[in-house]
Structures are given as C-alpha cells and as structure tokens.
Design a protein around this motif. Structure first.
Motif, mmCIF file in Angstrom:
data_model
loop_
_atom_site.group_PDB
_atom_site.id
_atom_site.type_symbol
_atom_site.label_atom_id
_atom_site.label_comp_id
_atom_site.label_asym_id
_atom_site.label_seq_id
_atom_site.Cartn_x
_atom_site.Cartn_y
_atom_site.Cartn_z
ATOM 1 N N UNK A 162 2.158 -46.676 -34.079
ATOM 2 C CA UNK A 162 0.649 -46.940 -33.500
ATOM 3 C C UNK A 162 0.194 -47.752 -34.667
ATOM 4 N N UNK A 163 0.652 -47.916 -35.840
ATOM 5 C CA UNK A 163 0.234 -48.667 -36.720
ATOM 6 C C UNK A 163 0.091 -50.164 -36.451
ATOM 7 N N UNK A 218 -8.014 -46.616 -27.892
ATOM 8 C CA UNK A 218 -8.223 -46.852 -26.362
ATOM 9 C C UNK A 218 -6.969 -46.715 -25.922
ATOM 10 N N UNK A 219 -5.418 -45.889 -26.953
ATOM 11 C CA UNK A 219 -4.634 -45.227 -25.947
ATOM 12 C C UNK A 219 -5.228 -44.031 -25.358
ATOM 13 N N UNK A 220 -6.659 -43.162 -26.670
ATOM 14 C CA UNK A 220 -6.957 -42.404 -26.001
ATOM 15 C C UNK A 220 -7.847 -41.900 -24.584
ATOM 16 N N UNK A 244 -5.798 -50.597 -35.800
ATOM 17 C CA UNK A 244 -5.089 -49.291 -35.557
ATOM 18 C C UNK A 244 -6.208 -48.055 -34.741
ATOM 19 N N UNK A 245 -6.847 -48.105 -35.073
ATOM 20 C CA UNK A 245 -8.366 -47.219 -35.152
ATOM 21 C C UNK A 245 -8.582 -47.710 -33.186
ATOM 22 N N UNK A 246 -8.696 -48.435 -33.301
ATOM 23 C CA UNK A 246 -9.278 -49.485 -32.299
ATOM 24 C C UNK A 246 -8.177 -49.230 -30.749
ATOM 25 N N UNK A 300 -7.642 -39.933 -21.475
ATOM 26 C CA UNK A 300 -8.399 -39.286 -21.134
ATOM 27 C C UNK A 300 -8.637 -39.803 -18.950
ATOM 28 N N UNK A 301 -8.168 -40.898 -19.235
ATOM 29 C CA UNK A 301 -9.012 -41.286 -17.612
ATOM 30 C C UNK A 301 -7.583 -40.270 -16.846
ATOM 31 N N UNK A 302 -6.329 -40.977 -17.567
ATOM 32 C CA UNK A 302 -5.611 -40.409 -16.427
ATOM 33 C C UNK A 302 -5.366 -38.580 -16.325
ATOM 34 N N UNK A 303 -5.784 -38.105 -17.232
ATOM 35 C CA UNK A 303 -6.064 -36.862 -17.064
ATOM 36 C C UNK A 303 -7.249 -36.216 -16.011
ATOM 37 N N UNK A 304 -8.199 -36.852 -15.650
ATOM 38 C CA UNK A 304 -9.478 -36.799 -15.264
ATOM 39 C C UNK A 304 -8.865 -37.529 -13.753
ATOM 40 N N UNK A 305 -7.572 -38.404 -13.774
ATOM 41 C CA UNK A 305 -7.607 -38.544 -12.005
ATOM 42 C C UNK A 305 -6.805 -37.686 -11.368
#
Length: 85
Positions: free
Chosen positions: A46-47, A73-75, A67-69, A79-84
C-alpha cells in the motif's frame, strides 16, 4: 559521472516470493517487479513510492502524504461497501 533517471510513482501492491510487485501509480495496468534485495528500504503493501535508478541501482523514496491519501480512499470505499449490505 553519476547517472539518475527521473522518478516514477508506484504503489506497492504486494510482496510475493521475495519480490516487490509495484503498480504504476494511478494507472494500475503497468506492473514493475523488483527483487526485495534490490531496495534498501522497508516497504509495506500500500506504500506509494517514487522509484528511480541512480548509478545502475534502484532507489526508492516513500511518499508519505500520497500513501495516507490512498489509505483513506481505500478505507472510505470499504465503508461504503459495508453500508450497502
């Protein structure tokens, strides 16, 4: 005489059987595979890094902000996938 190439940005996709597998940053269609022994840095999947060649050796610079950005973005996507559901 020192020779150095212009750096290219990559994301470390995975470490596979002693090789770093990088994907070209923002166009993940290109892949670059480098033996772990060729780089002196400790890298994590992920680096986001800048790779360049200096005097016939790979050099790497970890791009902390990118890397932080990317991690955020992945997080957000996860989260969007979990909420679906």
């Amino acid at each position: 005489m020192r020779t150095m190439t212009k750096g290219q940005r990559y994301t470390l996709d995975r470490i596979d059987d002693g090789f770093y597998v990088f994907l070209y940053y923002e166009n993940e269609q290109k892949e670059l595979v480098i033996p772990v022994t060729e780089l002196s840095a400790e890298l994590t999947e992920g680096d986001v890094v800048e790779l360049f060649i200096e005097d016939a050796h790979y050099k790497v610079r970890i791009l902390q902000e990118e890397t932080k950005d990317l991690q955020k973005k992945v997080e957000n996507l996860l989260e969007k996938l979990k909420n679906k559901k």
